[in-house]
Design a protein around this motif. Structure first.
Motif, PDB file in Angstrom:
ATOM      1  N   ALA A  45      -0.260 -34.957  11.307  1.00  0.00           N
ATOM      2  CA  ALA A  45      -1.146 -36.095  11.056  1.00  0.00           C
ATOM      3  C   ALA A  45      -1.824 -36.561  12.341  1.00  0.00           C
ATOM      4  N   LEU A  46      -1.129 -36.440  13.451  1.00  0.00           N
ATOM      5  CA  LEU A  46      -1.729 -36.832  14.723  1.00  0.00           C
ATOM      6  C   LEU A  46      -2.888 -35.918  15.115  1.00  0.00           C
TER       7      LEU A  46
ATOM      8  N   ARG B 158      10.810 -31.364   8.567  1.00  0.00           N
ATOM      9  CA  ARG B 158       9.583 -31.607   7.791  1.00  0.00           C
ATOM     10  C   ARG B 158       8.937 -32.923   8.190  1.00  0.00           C
ATOM     11  N   THR B 159       9.752 -33.956   8.407  1.00  0.00           N
ATOM     12  CA  THR B 159       9.212 -35.261   8.792  1.00  0.00           C
ATOM     13  C   THR B 159       8.513 -35.172  10.143  1.00  0.00           C
ATOM     14  N   VAL B 160       9.143 -34.539  11.099  1.00  0.00           N
ATOM     15  CA  VAL B 160       8.553 -34.415  12.433  1.00  0.00           C
ATOM     16  C   VAL B 160       7.284 -33.563  12.384  1.00  0.00           C
ATOM     17  N   SER B 161       7.328 -32.439  11.672  1.00  0.00           N
ATOM     18  CA  SER B 161       6.146 -31.571  11.630  1.00  0.00           C
ATOM     19  C   SER B 161       4.982 -32.244  10.918  1.00  0.00           C
ATOM     20  N   ARG B 162       5.253 -32.991   9.860  1.00  0.00           N
ATOM     21  CA  ARG B 162       4.177 -33.714   9.161  1.00  0.00           C
ATOM     22  C   ARG B 162       3.600 -34.817  10.043  1.00  0.00           C
ATOM     23  N   SER B 163       4.447 -35.502  10.781  1.00  0.00           N
ATOM     24  CA  SER B 163       3.965 -36.562  11.675  1.00  0.00           C
ATOM     25  C   SER B 163       3.072 -35.989  12.770  1.00  0.00           C
ATOM     26  N   LEU B 164       3.507 -34.881  13.371  1.00  0.00           N
ATOM     27  CA  LEU B 164       2.677 -34.250  14.402  1.00  0.00           C
ATOM     28  C   LEU B 164       1.379 -33.710  13.807  1.00  0.00           C
TER      29      LEU B 164
END
Length: 99
Positions: free
Chosen positions: A49-50, A41-47
């Motif tokens: 946001a980019l 979830r952290t990685v997917s949310r960060s991507l």
């Protein structure tokens, strides 16, 4: 014209999360649910946001027409990929039922 195509494609793009995450969680053992799901979830949310930053930069550099054209093309490609994967999954399920 581009806006008329963008709205439904944006809706398709926003609907991928729930089914993908459900399949991912099903593949985890009970001890992995919290840590691995949190990481994903952290990685997917960060991507995710980019994506806004990239689209905004593209709009500033190239202009609205090129920026929205690229967005429509990207969402269209995602829609085609989703449809192709759905067809492939149905074919695999049909093969497994036969044999």
């Amino acid at each position: 014209m581009a806006a008329a195509a963008t709205i439904p494609l944006a809706g398709v793009a926003m609907s991928w999360g729930a089914p993908v995450q459900a399949r991912f969680v099903d593949s985890l053992s009970s001890g992995e649910h919290v840590s691995r799901f949190g990481l994903v979830r952290t990685v997917s949310r960060s991507l995710g946001a980019l994506g806004s930053v990239v689209v905004g930069t593209l709009l500033d550099v190239t202009g609205w027409a090129v920026g929205f054209g690229a967005l429509v093309a990207l969402l269209g490609a995602e829609c085609l990929l989703t449809a192709a994967l759905a067809v492939r999954g149905r074919q695999e399920r049909a093969r497994s039922k036969k044999g």
